[in-house]
Scaffold this active site. Structure first.
Site, PDB file in Angstrom:
ATOM      1  N   GLY A   1      27.709  42.153  32.538  1.00  0.00           N
ATOM      2  CA  GLY A   1      28.518  40.906  33.517  1.00  0.00           C
ATOM      3  C   GLY A   1      27.766  39.674  33.540  1.00  0.00           C
TER       4      GLY A   1
ATOM      5  N   LEU B   1      27.617  35.646  39.074  1.00  0.00           N
ATOM      6  CA  LEU B   1      26.590  36.140  39.877  1.00  0.00           C
ATOM      7  C   LEU B   1      25.625  36.935  38.908  1.00  0.00           C
ATOM      8  CD1 LEU B   1      27.574  37.941  42.855  1.00  0.00           C
ATOM      9  CD2 LEU B   1      27.050  35.822  42.675  1.00  0.00           C
ATOM     10  N   GLY B   2      26.101  37.374  37.792  1.00  0.00           N
ATOM     11  CA  GLY B   2      25.097  38.028  36.810  1.00  0.00           C
ATOM     12  C   GLY B   2      23.838  37.019  36.371  1.00  0.00           C
TER      13      GLY B   2
ATOM     14  N   ASN C   1      31.960  42.569  44.526  1.00  0.00           N
ATOM     15  CA  ASN C   1      33.026  42.489  45.947  1.00  0.00           C
ATOM     16  C   ASN C   1      33.623  44.002  46.139  1.00  0.00           C
ATOM     17  OD1 ASN C   1      32.282  40.560  47.405  1.00  0.00           O
ATOM     18  ND2 ASN C   1      33.976  39.255  46.635  1.00  0.00           N
TER      19      ASN C   1
ATOM     20  N   LYS D   1      32.301  42.988  55.250  1.00  0.00           N
ATOM     21  CA  LYS D   1      32.626  42.045  54.171  1.00  0.00           C
ATOM     22  C   LYS D   1      33.890  42.393  53.633  1.00  0.00           C
ATOM     23  CE  LYS D   1      31.383  39.104  50.710  1.00  0.00           C
ATOM     24  NZ  LYS D   1      30.973  37.814  50.518  1.00  0.00           N
TER      25      LYS D   1
ATOM     26  N   ASN E   1      40.754  28.371  52.418  1.00  0.00           N
ATOM     27  CA  ASN E   1      40.734  29.019  53.710  1.00  0.00           C
ATOM     28  C   ASN E   1      40.910  28.673  55.008  1.00  0.00           C
ATOM     29  OD1 ASN E   1      39.677  30.528  51.756  1.00  0.00           O
ATOM     30  ND2 ASN E   1      37.363  30.672  52.284  1.00  0.00           N
TER      31      ASN E   1
ATOM     32  N   GLU F   1      40.970  41.476  42.292  1.00  0.00           N
ATOM     33  CA  GLU F   1      40.149  42.683  42.883  1.00  0.00           C
ATOM     34  C   GLU F   1      40.813  43.388  44.006  1.00  0.00           C
ATOM     35  OE1 GLU F   1      35.469  41.964  41.798  1.00  0.00           O
ATOM     36  OE2 GLU F   1      36.329  40.647  43.046  1.00  0.00           O
TER      37      GLU F   1
END
Ligand SMILES: NC(=O)c1ccc[n+]([C@@H]2O[C@H](COP(=O)([O-])OP(=O)(O)OC[C@H]3O[C@@H](n4cnc5c(N)ncnc54)[C@H](OP(=O)(O)O)[C@@H]3O)[C@@H](O)[C@H]2O)c1
Length: 286
Positions: free
Chosen positions: A7, A11-12, A88, A168, A186, A250
């Site tokens: 991945g 982030l990877g 996540n 989280k 947000n 997700e």
């Protein structure tokens, strides 16, 4: 002792950079499995990968992609493999065929995004560097952790990683689906008071489940979600970004995980059941 990366997205790529800075070798594990119309299955070994057993793996796909991505690598994994789950949500490796690897859980709070380059290829931008937590329930981290932490800013080993994951997950289970459904930043969770009854209902259900499962649960999920919404007021949540791009979200590993945990406790979660159905009803391209 090379590390493999499965991945190589936002982030990877960031993780591969910090591993490289720490002098650790990172190889891509991008083997793809192709099934032709005649039913023959072909494993493609792409540039950068090798055929060696995988002793150390960073899994940084989206949660929903995990099992499919790991499937072609199964023969190279064993009970001796260390797998950092840099994702996540919770539960993405439930259903992984045995033997289970040694899993190090992570809580990632940094913000990274990808830009498609005009001539092809991609450019990852680190927008905000925030604490990243690793842990496997043991007090002492593995030997490779200290050198890595010297080069990965704000990387911490946590003995209470399970609680940190739930903290989280609890705020993600509120901010992500509400902002995705209402297509808002947000910060709108503070200013749009019409959303507050739903926010408080979701938070109360989180507290109901978490307080039964975690003796140290601090409660006040609504307060923590509102504080995070204030601190990240102009941000787009990852679920909102996925919905906007027509990607699978997700939700099954955030609100869905919560619902599965509640079912085990025979607790009904009407607010979460409703918002899961609403997110899943949104159009998806892939
Ligand atoms: N981005 C952030 O700022 C951030 C912050 C905190 C937590 N997280 C969490 O970190 C996780 C990763 O997020 P991300 O933003 O890095 O996602 P991402 O950019 O979409 O990266 C996922 C990568 O996995 C690859 N992939 C998918 N299926 C694969 C397969 N079968 N084999 C090999 N590679 C495969 C994707 O390739 P393709 O693009 O070619 O499909 C993509 O490069 C998620 O759980 C996310 O919620 C992200």
């Amino acid at each position: 002792m090379p590390w493999h990366l499965l991945g190589a997205g936002n982030l990877g790529t960031l993780a591969a950079f910090y591993f490289g800075q720490a002098g650790l070798t990172v190889r891509l594990a991008t083997r793809r499995r192709l099934t032709l119309p005649d039913g023959t299955v072909h494993d493609l070994q792409l540039a950068g990968d090798d055929n060696a057993p995988i002793t150390h793996l960073v899994l940084a796909t989206k949660a929903a992609q995990s099992l499919d991505a790991l499937a072609p690598l199964r023969a190279r994994l064993s009970a001796d493999t260390t797998l950092i789950r840099l994702q996540n949500g919770l539960g993405s490796l439930d259903g992984l065929p045995p033997p289970p690897p040694h899993i190090i859980e992570a809580v990632a709070n940094s913000g990274a995004w990808r830009e498609a380059l005009p001539g092809g290829g991609e450019h990852v931008h680190l927008a905000a560097e925030n604490p990243t937590l690793f842990g496997d329930g043991h007090a002492t981290p593995p030997d490779w952790f200290a050198p890595l932490a010297c080069h990965w800013p704000q990387l911490h080993w946590r003995t209470d990683i399970h609680l940190q994951q739930w903290l989280k997950l609890s705020v993600n289970a509120i901010i992500n689906p509400l902002t995705a459904l209402h297509d808002c930043d947000n910060g709108a969770l503070l200013t749009n008071t019409a959303l507050h009854p739903r926010l408080h209902a979701l938070a109360a259900e989180v507290d109901q489940v978490a307080s039964q499962l975690l003796p140290d649960w601090p409660g006040d999920t609504a307060g923590r979600a509102l504080a995070l919404a204030r601190a990240t007021a102009t941000n787009t949540s990852s679920m909102r970004a996925d919905v906007r791009a027509g990607r699978v979200t997700e939700i099954d590993f955030i609100n869905g995980y919560l619902l599965r945990a509640a079912t085990q406790l025979a607790l009904p979660l009407p607010a979460h059941s409703h918002i899961i159905a609403a997110i899943k009803a949104l159009p998806q391209k892939r």
